[in-house]
Write a protein that holds these residues in place. Structure first.
Motif, short mmCIF file in Angstrom:
data_model
loop_
_atom_site.label_atom_id
_atom_site.label_comp_id
_atom_site.label_asym_id
_atom_site.label_seq_id
_atom_site.Cartn_x
_atom_site.Cartn_y
_atom_site.Cartn_z
N THR A 69 0.84 -1.19 0.00
CA THR A 69 0.00 0.00 0.00
C THR A 69 0.87 1.24 0.00
O THR A 69 1.87 1.30 0.74
CB THR A 69 -0.91 0.01 1.25
N ALA A 71 2.19 4.45 1.13
CA ALA A 71 2.17 5.19 2.39
C ALA A 71 2.52 6.66 2.19
O ALA A 71 2.04 7.53 2.91
CB ALA A 71 3.15 4.57 3.39
N VAL A 72 3.37 6.94 1.19
CA VAL A 72 3.79 8.32 0.88
C VAL A 72 3.86 8.45 -0.63
O VAL A 72 4.39 7.57 -1.31
CB VAL A 72 5.18 8.64 1.49
N TYR A 81 11.64 12.86 5.44
CA TYR A 81 11.85 11.43 5.26
C TYR A 81 13.33 11.11 5.19
O TYR A 81 13.73 9.96 5.19
CB TYR A 81 11.13 10.94 4.00
N GLN A 95 4.33 0.49 1.92
CA GLN A 95 4.36 -0.47 3.03
C GLN A 95 3.98 -1.81 2.44
O GLN A 95 2.88 -1.99 1.92
CB GLN A 95 3.42 -0.10 4.17
N PHE A 106 9.12 -1.34 4.52
CA PHE A 106 8.81 -0.26 3.60
C PHE A 106 9.89 -0.19 2.52
O PHE A 106 11.06 -0.42 2.79
CB PHE A 106 8.79 1.10 4.33
N VAL A 119 -1.51 8.10 -2.22
CA VAL A 119 -1.51 7.53 -0.88
C VAL A 119 -2.76 6.67 -0.69
O VAL A 119 -3.86 7.06 -1.07
CB VAL A 119 -1.44 8.64 0.18
N GLY A 120 -2.58 5.49 -0.11
CA GLY A 120 -3.67 4.57 0.13
C GLY A 120 -3.92 3.59 -1.00
O GLY A 120 -4.65 2.61 -0.83
N GLN A 151 9.83 0.74 10.96
CA GLN A 151 9.13 2.01 10.77
C GLN A 151 9.67 2.74 9.55
O GLN A 151 10.78 2.46 9.10
CB GLN A 151 9.24 2.88 12.02
N ASN A 152 8.88 3.65 9.04
CA ASN A 152 9.26 4.44 7.88
C ASN A 152 10.13 5.59 8.36
O ASN A 152 9.68 6.72 8.52
CB ASN A 152 8.01 4.95 7.16
#
Length: 204
Positions: A69, A71-72, A81, A95, A106, A119-120, A151-152
């Protein structure tokens, strides 16, 4: 060590399960640039590298290396980032569906000229995320590719060469050789260059 056939070693390693972010065709460079590998400082010229570079002309397709998916999808001028704003320029972070030791994984592609996802959005392996560019802190067109676990986060990266499926030569998989150089006391020796040459591969 017992030699293993084809992808058995990759499966056993539990790492080599990502496809290439660049199409595997003759017109593109689908291998990581060896002059600035993960962790390198290019002999002190740069900060330690957090990913790998796929050097290609502007407009080269950038592909999803696995399903996941978005994420960014945008730039990093307002949200960090990397270590500073506008470090990656236009970037996409996915992700992945698959986790590693119970932790999220990620992928990040930076310096993109154009972003083709939102995103999404769910993506599958091989979907086009955008195209190569030179945005952010980039010397020449390329995509910076990272693996992040847990984690990102800029400080949660891993060596991408240990996550990409091995390329093949003469019908057999290559792989990755990992190690470190230490002194007689076992202390790591930084910035030590090691050259490895195969006795079997018939080209330089």
């Amino acid at each position: 060590a017992v030699p293993c056939a084809d992808q058995a070693c990759a499966r056993a390693a539990k790492h080599f399960w990502l496809e290439r972010p660049i199409p595997i065709t003759p017109e593109y460079s689908y291998w990581i640039d060896p002059t600035y590998p993960y962790g390198s400082t290019q002999n002190g010229e740069r900060e330690p590298h957090h990913g790998g570079e796929f050097v290609n002309p502007t407009g080269t397709p950038i592909l999803a290396t696995a399903g996941g998916t978005v994420a960014v999808a945008g730039d990093d001028s307002a949200i960090l980032y990397g270590p500073v704003p506008n470090f990656y320029g236009n970037l996409v972070v996915i992700q992945l569906e698959q986790t590693y030791r119970g932790q999220p994984v990620f992928t990040l592609n930076g310096h993109m000229n154009r972003i083709d996802v939102k995103v999404g959005q769910r993506v599958k392996t091989g979907d086009q995320l955008g195209v190569v560019g030179q945005t952010g802190s980039a010397i020449g067109p390329h995509t910076h590719f990272e693996i992040r676990t847990g984690q990102n986060d800029y400080y949660s990266t891993r060596n991408p060469e240990l996550w990409l499926k091995p390329l093949r030569y003469n019908g057999k998989p290559w792989g990755a050789l990992a190690g470190r150089v230490v002194d007689a006391s076992g202390r790591p020796i930084p910035e030590y260059t090691v050259f490895i040459r195969s006795e079997e591969i018939d080209y330089d």
